[in-house]
Every structure is written in structure tokens, then in C-alpha cells.
Design a protein around this motif. Structure first.
Motif, PDB file in Angstrom:
ATOM      1  N   ILE A 107      -7.164   4.146   0.544  1.00 56.83           N
ATOM      2  CA  ILE A 107      -6.039   3.383   1.097  1.00 56.83           C
ATOM      3  C   ILE A 107      -5.174   4.276   1.973  1.00 56.83           C
ATOM      4  O   ILE A 107      -4.748   3.878   3.061  1.00 56.83           O
TER       5      ILE A 107
ATOM      6  N   ARG B 168      -4.542   3.597   5.940  1.00 55.74           N
ATOM      7  CA  ARG B 168      -3.177   3.490   6.482  1.00 55.74           C
ATOM      8  C   ARG B 168      -2.935   4.481   7.612  1.00 55.74           C
ATOM      9  O   ARG B 168      -2.174   4.207   8.534  1.00 55.74           O
TER      10      ARG B 168
ATOM     11  N   PRO C  32       0.807  -1.222   0.000  1.00 65.76           N
ATOM     12  CA  PRO C  32       0.000   0.000   0.000  1.00 65.76           C
ATOM     13  C   PRO C  32       0.845   1.279   0.000  1.00 65.76           C
ATOM     14  O   PRO C  32       0.359   2.342  -0.379  1.00 65.76           O
TER      15      PRO C  32
END
Length: 98
Positions: A83, A87, A68
Motif C-alpha cells: 500500500i 501510494r 490508506p
């Protein structure tokens, strides 16, 4: 959750138990002037059965795993944004409402 489980099977050939799924992010977007708002809900499957396969070649070229932190250039913008928020540990974000 039943929609997520059904779509994983139909689109990728994966079996997912709803008990193995958790909500991780909601991205509320206004994608551009004159466009309708969208709410993208993002879930994480902790376990599944099967190997990802392309079952809708008109919509998907292939399945691959990516770090990622090093996504390829060609990623759908809202996916990249979601994403990044996941995160960072943010369960909700808004975009395009300025």
C-alpha cells in the motif's frame, strides 16, 4: 485476471468485470532466512457489484474500509508495504534481499 475475479466472488461476494481491474504494484520479497521468495501482485478494481461479506470466516474476520494513510496496527506486513508503494506511485519494489 480470471483468478482475481473468481477469488473476489468466492471470498467476498463481489462481482468484478476484468475490464475494471488494473495492475498497480509487484512486491518481490524474500521474507526471511531459509524462506522461499514471494511475488505479491497488487491490483485495483475501479468498480464492482455487491457488498463485501465474509465468506471464509476461518481466514478472514471481516471487511472494512480504511484510509490508506491511517491503516490499523494489525495489517499483514507485506500488505502495508505494498500500500505504501502504491501510494508513492511505485509499480515495483523488493524487500528482504539485503
Amino acid at each position: 485476471m480470471s483468478c482475481l475475479v473468481r477469488e473476489a466472488e468466492e471470498e467476498a461476494g463481489l462481482g468484478i468485470d476484468p475490464r475494471d481491474v488494473e495492475f498497480v504494484h509487484a512486491l518481490h520479497q524474500l521474507p526471511g532466512p531459509g524462506r522461499r521468495p514471494r511475488l505479491q501482485l497488487v491490483f485495483r478494481a475501479r468498480a464492482w457489484t455487491g457488498v463485501p461479506e465474509v465468506r471464509e470466516p476461518d481466514k478472514c474476520l471481516g471487511w472494512r474500509w480504511f484510509d490508506p494513510a491511517a491503516l490499523p496496527e494489525r495489517v499483514v506486513p507485506y500488505t502495508r508495504e505494498a500500500i505504501a508503494h502504491v501510494r508513492a506511485g511505485r509499480p515495483y519494489a523488493e524487500g528482504g534481499w539485503e
